[in-house]
Design a protein around this motif. Structure first.
Motif, PDB file in Angstrom:
ATOM      1  N   ASN A  31     -88.365  58.757  86.098  1.00  0.00           N
ATOM      2  CA  ASN A  31     -89.709  59.309  86.005  1.00  0.00           C
ATOM      3  C   ASN A  31     -90.662  58.286  85.383  1.00  0.00           C
ATOM      4  O   ASN A  31     -90.300  57.122  85.188  1.00  0.00           O
ATOM      5  CB  ASN A  31     -89.698  60.620  85.212  1.00  0.00           C
ATOM      6  N   PHE A  32     -91.866  58.749  85.019  1.00  0.00           N
ATOM      7  CA  PHE A  32     -92.892  57.849  84.479  1.00  0.00           C
ATOM      8  C   PHE A  32     -92.850  57.744  82.958  1.00  0.00           C
ATOM      9  O   PHE A  32     -93.726  57.107  82.354  1.00  0.00           O
ATOM     10  CB  PHE A  32     -94.288  58.349  84.896  1.00  0.00           C
ATOM     11  N   ALA A  33     -91.860  58.350  82.326  1.00  0.00           N
ATOM     12  CA  ALA A  33     -91.830  58.430  80.867  1.00  0.00           C
ATOM     13  C   ALA A  33     -91.933  57.069  80.190  1.00  0.00           C
ATOM     14  O   ALA A  33     -92.647  56.913  79.193  1.00  0.00           O
ATOM     15  CB  ALA A  33     -90.554  59.141  80.413  1.00  0.00           C
ATOM     16  N   ILE A  34     -91.228  56.065  80.707  1.00  0.00           N
ATOM     17  CA  ILE A  34     -91.217  54.757  80.060  1.00  0.00           C
ATOM     18  C   ILE A  34     -92.611  54.141  80.003  1.00  0.00           C
ATOM     19  O   ILE A  34     -92.982  53.467  79.039  1.00  0.00           O
ATOM     20  CB  ILE A  34     -90.228  53.802  80.783  1.00  0.00           C
ATOM     21  N   PHE A  35     -93.418  54.402  81.024  1.00  0.00           N
ATOM     22  CA  PHE A  35     -94.775  53.855  81.056  1.00  0.00           C
ATOM     23  C   PHE A  35     -95.700  54.615  80.106  1.00  0.00           C
ATOM     24  O   PHE A  35     -96.562  54.015  79.460  1.00  0.00           O
ATOM     25  CB  PHE A  35     -95.321  53.898  82.486  1.00  0.00           C
ATOM     26  N   ALA A  36     -95.487  55.925  80.002  1.00  0.00           N
ATOM     27  CA  ALA A  36     -96.268  56.732  79.065  1.00  0.00           C
ATOM     28  C   ALA A  36     -95.972  56.312  77.627  1.00  0.00           C
ATOM     29  O   ALA A  36     -96.890  56.153  76.807  1.00  0.00           O
ATOM     30  CB  ALA A  36     -95.948  58.210  79.264  1.00  0.00           C
ATOM     31  N   ILE A  37     -94.702  56.102  77.325  1.00  0.00           N
ATOM     32  CA  ILE A  37     -94.300  55.681  75.973  1.00  0.00           C
ATOM     33  C   ILE A  37     -94.859  54.300  75.658  1.00  0.00           C
ATOM     34  O   ILE A  37     -95.367  54.050  74.554  1.00  0.00           O
ATOM     35  CB  ILE A  37     -92.760  55.684  75.856  1.00  0.00           C
ATOM     36  N   TYR A  38     -94.792  53.399  76.636  1.00  0.00           N
ATOM     37  CA  TYR A  38     -95.337  52.048  76.441  1.00  0.00           C
ATOM     38  C   TYR A  38     -96.829  52.103  76.115  1.00  0.00           C
ATOM     39  O   TYR A  38     -97.306  51.404  75.207  1.00  0.00           O
ATOM     40  CB  TYR A  38     -95.109  51.206  77.696  1.00  0.00           C
ATOM     41  N   ARG A  39     -97.565  52.943  76.832  1.00  0.00           N
ATOM     42  CA  ARG A  39     -99.001  53.069  76.611  1.00  0.00           C
ATOM     43  C   ARG A  39     -99.298  53.547  75.187  1.00  0.00           C
ATOM     44  O   ARG A  39    -100.207  53.036  74.520  1.00  0.00           O
ATOM     45  CB  ARG A  39     -99.615  54.031  77.636  1.00  0.00           C
ATOM     46  N   LEU A  40     -98.528  54.512  74.708  1.00  0.00           N
ATOM     47  CA  LEU A  40     -98.738  55.053  73.365  1.00  0.00           C
ATOM     48  C   LEU A  40     -98.411  54.017  72.295  1.00  0.00           C
ATOM     49  O   LEU A  40     -99.133  53.882  71.296  1.00  0.00           O
ATOM     50  CB  LEU A  40     -97.891  56.309  73.171  1.00  0.00           C
ATOM     51  N   ILE A  41     -97.322  53.292  72.506  1.00  0.00           N
ATOM     52  CA  ILE A  41     -96.938  52.245  71.536  1.00  0.00           C
ATOM     53  C   ILE A  41     -97.990  51.150  71.498  1.00  0.00           C
ATOM     54  O   ILE A  41     -98.402  50.696  70.417  1.00  0.00           O
ATOM     55  CB  ILE A  41     -95.556  51.658  71.892  1.00  0.00           C
ATOM     56  N   LEU A  42     -98.452  50.712  72.674  1.00  0.00           N
ATOM     57  CA  LEU A  42     -99.465  49.658  72.732  1.00  0.00           C
ATOM     58  C   LEU A  42    -100.762  50.111  72.070  1.00  0.00           C
ATOM     59  O   LEU A  42    -101.390  49.339  71.336  1.00  0.00           O
ATOM     60  CB  LEU A  42     -99.735  49.262  74.185  1.00  0.00           C
ATOM     61  N   ALA A  43    -101.144  51.366  72.297  1.00  0.00           N
ATOM     62  CA  ALA A  43    -102.358  51.893  71.672  1.00  0.00           C
ATOM     63  C   ALA A  43    -102.244  51.847  70.149  1.00  0.00           C
ATOM     64  O   ALA A  43    -103.201  51.455  69.453  1.00  0.00           O
ATOM     65  CB  ALA A  43    -102.599  53.328  72.142  1.00  0.00           C
ATOM     66  N   ALA A  44    -101.085  52.212  69.633  1.00  0.00           N
ATOM     67  CA  ALA A  44    -100.869  52.188  68.179  1.00  0.00           C
ATOM     68  C   ALA A  44    -100.927  50.760  67.644  1.00  0.00           C
ATOM     69  O   ALA A  44    -101.503  50.504  66.575  1.00  0.00           O
ATOM     70  CB  ALA A  44     -99.519  52.821  67.853  1.00  0.00           C
ATOM     71  N   VAL A  45    -100.345  49.824  68.379  1.00  0.00           N
ATOM     72  CA  VAL A  45    -100.353  48.407  67.969  1.00  0.00           C
ATOM     73  C   VAL A  45    -101.783  47.875  67.942  1.00  0.00           C
ATOM     74  O   VAL A  45    -102.173  47.142  67.023  1.00  0.00           O
ATOM     75  CB  VAL A  45     -99.487  47.564  68.931  1.00  0.00           C
ATOM     76  N   ILE A  46    -102.581  48.240  68.934  1.00  0.00           N
ATOM     77  CA  ILE A  46    -103.974  47.786  68.993  1.00  0.00           C
ATOM     78  C   ILE A  46    -104.752  48.278  67.775  1.00  0.00           C
ATOM     79  O   ILE A  46    -105.486  47.515  67.139  1.00  0.00           O
ATOM     80  CB  ILE A  46    -104.655  48.285  70.285  1.00  0.00           C
ATOM     81  N   VAL A  47    -104.585  49.551  67.452  1.00  0.00           N
ATOM     82  CA  VAL A  47    -105.281  50.127  66.298  1.00  0.00           C
ATOM     83  C   VAL A  47    -104.858  49.412  65.018  1.00  0.00           C
ATOM     84  O   VAL A  47    -105.697  49.064  64.170  1.00  0.00           O
ATOM     85  CB  VAL A  47    -104.988  51.649  66.182  1.00  0.00           C
ATOM     86  N   PHE A  48    -103.568  49.161  64.875  1.00  0.00           N
ATOM     87  CA  PHE A  48    -103.040  48.473  63.682  1.00  0.00           C
ATOM     88  C   PHE A  48    -103.624  47.070  63.566  1.00  0.00           C
ATOM     89  O   PHE A  48    -104.083  46.653  62.491  1.00  0.00           O
ATOM     90  CB  PHE A  48    -101.516  48.402  63.773  1.00  0.00           C
ATOM     91  N   ILE A  49    -103.619  46.324  64.673  1.00  0.00           N
ATOM     92  CA  ILE A  49    -104.144  44.946  64.654  1.00  0.00           C
ATOM     93  C   ILE A  49    -105.658  44.955  64.397  1.00  0.00           C
ATOM     94  O   ILE A  49    -106.175  44.120  63.646  1.00  0.00           O
ATOM     95  CB  ILE A  49    -103.831  44.225  65.981  1.00  0.00           C
ATOM     96  N   TYR A  50    -106.351  45.879  65.030  1.00  0.00           N
ATOM     97  CA  TYR A  50    -107.810  45.954  64.891  1.00  0.00           C
ATOM     98  C   TYR A  50    -108.215  46.123  63.422  1.00  0.00           C
ATOM     99  O   TYR A  50    -109.056  45.376  62.922  1.00  0.00           O
ATOM    100  CB  TYR A  50    -108.333  47.122  65.720  1.00  0.00           C
ATOM    101  N   PHE A  51    -107.609  47.083  62.762  1.00  0.00           N
ATOM    102  CA  PHE A  51    -107.965  47.317  61.361  1.00  0.00           C
ATOM    103  C   PHE A  51    -107.317  46.291  60.436  1.00  0.00           C
ATOM    104  O   PHE A  51    -107.825  46.008  59.347  1.00  0.00           O
ATOM    105  CB  PHE A  51    -107.582  48.747  60.937  1.00  0.00           C
ATOM    106  N   GLY A  52    -106.199  45.711  60.886  1.00  0.00           N
ATOM    107  CA  GLY A  52    -105.555  44.641  60.113  1.00  0.00           C
ATOM    108  C   GLY A  52    -106.411  43.404  60.069  1.00  0.00           C
ATOM    109  O   GLY A  52    -106.409  42.656  59.085  1.00  0.00           O
ATOM    110  N   LYS A  53    -107.177  43.173  61.135  1.00  0.00           N
ATOM    111  CA  LYS A  53    -108.072  42.028  61.180  1.00  0.00           C
ATOM    112  C   LYS A  53    -109.330  42.276  60.364  1.00  0.00           C
ATOM    113  O   LYS A  53    -110.128  41.355  60.122  1.00  0.00           O
ATOM    114  CB  LYS A  53    -108.497  41.738  62.639  1.00  0.00           C
ATOM    115  N   GLY A  54    -109.531  43.552  60.008  1.00  0.00           N
ATOM    116  CA  GLY A  54    -110.725  43.883  59.258  1.00  0.00           C
ATOM    117  C   GLY A  54    -111.974  43.814  60.104  1.00  0.00           C
ATOM    118  O   GLY A  54    -113.056  43.462  59.622  1.00  0.00           O
ATOM    119  N   VAL A  55    -111.813  44.120  61.412  1.00  0.00           N
ATOM    120  CA  VAL A  55    -112.950  44.035  62.339  1.00  0.00           C
ATOM    121  C   VAL A  55    -113.942  45.140  62.026  1.00  0.00           C
ATOM    122  O   VAL A  55    -113.555  46.279  61.817  1.00  0.00           O
ATOM    123  CB  VAL A  55    -112.444  44.175  63.786  1.00  0.00           C
TER     124      VAL A  55
END
Length: 272
Positions: free
Chosen positions: A248-272
């Motif tokens: 099924n498409f589960a692996i792609f849905a999980i990847y999207r959620l993980i990537l979204a979390a990583v982006i948020v972490f990096i964004y605020f980690g950079k102090g943008v």
């Protein structure tokens, strides 16, 4: 460095255009994460345009080569037999389904790109929301129909949903496959229709930049970007169609959620 950038962006485009993970979102994020915008700008000339056009030409080549026989039969029946055969109907369904997304792209693409190009948090939101929707729909809807059962109304609904892909992070393939699954089509049928529907959309994007293609066709970076995205795109199509026969498409849905979390972490980690 520009050669390396062209190869990486070609890989990202080849994967993101056909897997339901958003090519536009990934291209923006990769440039943002590694600060490649400044490097590309410093190179001057039309390097940015050359790379952008090359990536689209490459993925267009990938989908045309992979579905060459399909398009040959669809076009032949569509132009000679009209709606009298399944292939003829499919041809005209694809034509009609392309119109909503094509019009939306002509009117809104440049405006949306200006708004979202430097907004990683919005892209993260698109990735996460679409990931949840993809997972939920794919999990809840039974596989009922194969592609030969598609109706004009269903094709038009899928094509109209394609307009949402203008928002980076949503994903053209993601929204069209999700809509097709929502209508009860098998995962493989959803993916194949999405790929066929991608052909005129990508062709239109490339056609719009014909002068840029002619101007940059001798640029080695243009060739590298085109070749890389074409090769990776071809194998992405092949992989997904085979993968969805048993998964099924589960692996792609999980990847999207993980990537979204990583982006948020990096964004605020950079102090943008």
């Amino acid at each position: 460095m520009l050669w390396f950038i062209a190869v990486i962006l070609g890989i990202v485009q080849g994967l993101g255009e056909f897997l339901p993970i958003s090519s536009s979102g990934h291209l923006i994020l990769v440039r943002w994460l590694f600060n490649w915008e400044s490097i590309i700008e410093q190179a001057g000339g039309n390097i940015d345009i050359a790379l952008d056009v090359a990536l689209h030409v490459g993925t267009l080549a990938a989908v045309l080569i992979y579905f060459f026989q399909d398009w040959l039969e669809l076009t032949k029946d569509g132009l000679t037999k009209g709606l009298q055969t399944k292939q003829g109907k499919m041809f005209w369904y694809l034509v009609a389904a392309t119109i909503p997304g094509g019009l939306a792209g002509l009117v809104l693409e440049s405006k949306i790109e200006q708004v979202f190009r430097s907004q990683p948090l919005i892209i993260a939101g698109g990735l996460a929301i679409m990931g949840v929707v993809l997972y939920y729909v794919d999990k809840r809807i039974d596989e009922k129909f194969h592609l030969d059962r598609i109706t004009f109304k269903q094709a038009l609904l899928i094509g109209t949903a394609q307009a949402l892909a203008l928002i980076p992070g949503v994903s053209r393939s993601g929204i069209t496959m999700t809509t097709a699954r929502m209508l009860g089509f098998t995962r493989e049928a959803a993916a194949k229709f999405s790929f066929l529907l991608a052909t005129p959309i990508i062709a239109g994007a490339a056609l719009k930049h014909t002068p840029d293609i002619m101007h940059n066709i001798g640029n080695p970076l243009f060739f590298v970007g085109t070749f890389t995205s074409a090769i990776v795109g071809f194998f992405s199509i092949s992989f997904l169609l085979k993968y969805l026969q048993r998964h099924n498409f589960a692996i792609f849905a999980i990847y999207r959620l993980i990537l979204a979390a990583v982006i948020v972490f990096i964004y605020f980690g950079k102090g943008v």
